[in-house]
Design a protein around this motif. Sequence first.
Motif, mmCIF file in Angstrom:
data_model
loop_
_atom_site.group_PDB
_atom_site.id
_atom_site.type_symbol
_atom_site.label_atom_id
_atom_site.label_comp_id
_atom_site.label_asym_id
_atom_site.label_seq_id
_atom_site.Cartn_x
_atom_site.Cartn_y
_atom_site.Cartn_z
ATOM 1 N N PRO A 42 19.215 73.265 47.334
ATOM 2 C CA PRO A 42 19.719 73.572 48.681
ATOM 3 C C PRO A 42 19.860 72.296 49.499
ATOM 4 C CG PRO A 42 17.399 74.111 48.519
ATOM 5 C CD PRO A 42 17.853 73.714 47.134
ATOM 6 N N ARG A 43 20.784 72.325 50.438
ATOM 7 C CA ARG A 43 20.938 71.210 51.366
ATOM 8 C C ARG A 43 19.862 71.307 52.437
ATOM 9 N NH1 ARG A 43 27.405 70.229 52.249
ATOM 10 N NH2 ARG A 43 27.866 69.838 50.068
ATOM 11 N N ASN A 47 22.518 70.588 56.818
ATOM 12 C CA ASN A 47 23.562 70.893 55.827
ATOM 13 C C ASN A 47 24.265 69.636 55.309
ATOM 14 O OD1 ASN A 47 24.854 72.783 54.166
ATOM 15 N ND2 ASN A 47 26.616 72.876 55.520
ATOM 16 N N PRO A 49 24.543 66.933 52.346
ATOM 17 C CA PRO A 49 24.182 66.918 50.925
ATOM 18 C C PRO A 49 23.319 65.715 50.542
ATOM 19 C CG PRO A 49 26.448 66.214 51.206
ATOM 20 C CD PRO A 49 25.958 66.653 52.557
#
Length: 99
Positions: A42-43, A47, A49
Amino acid sequence: MTPTQLAMVACAGGAIGGLALAKSTVASREPLDLPAFVQELPRGGMNIPAQWFEMNSAVGWEKMMLIIGYADNQAVCANLLPIAKSDSPGREFRCSDAN
């Protein structure tokens, strides 16, 4: 050593340690495909990366470090680019999204 260089050493140490653990074999003794594993992570809360720090070599772009766990992985990876370039001026480096 400058504060930036110290940060790079700390980041590299953490990334190398993490990669060494991730490269170990799973219980079934099957090698772990690290890029595929990282792709599924998951990021973070923003959000943003995780980032691969890559170097262009004779065989193409190679993943050198995984930058993960920071609020802004992209900014951390971008901060490493000029340090790597000053250490190896004849090489190309880049950051790319890992997940």
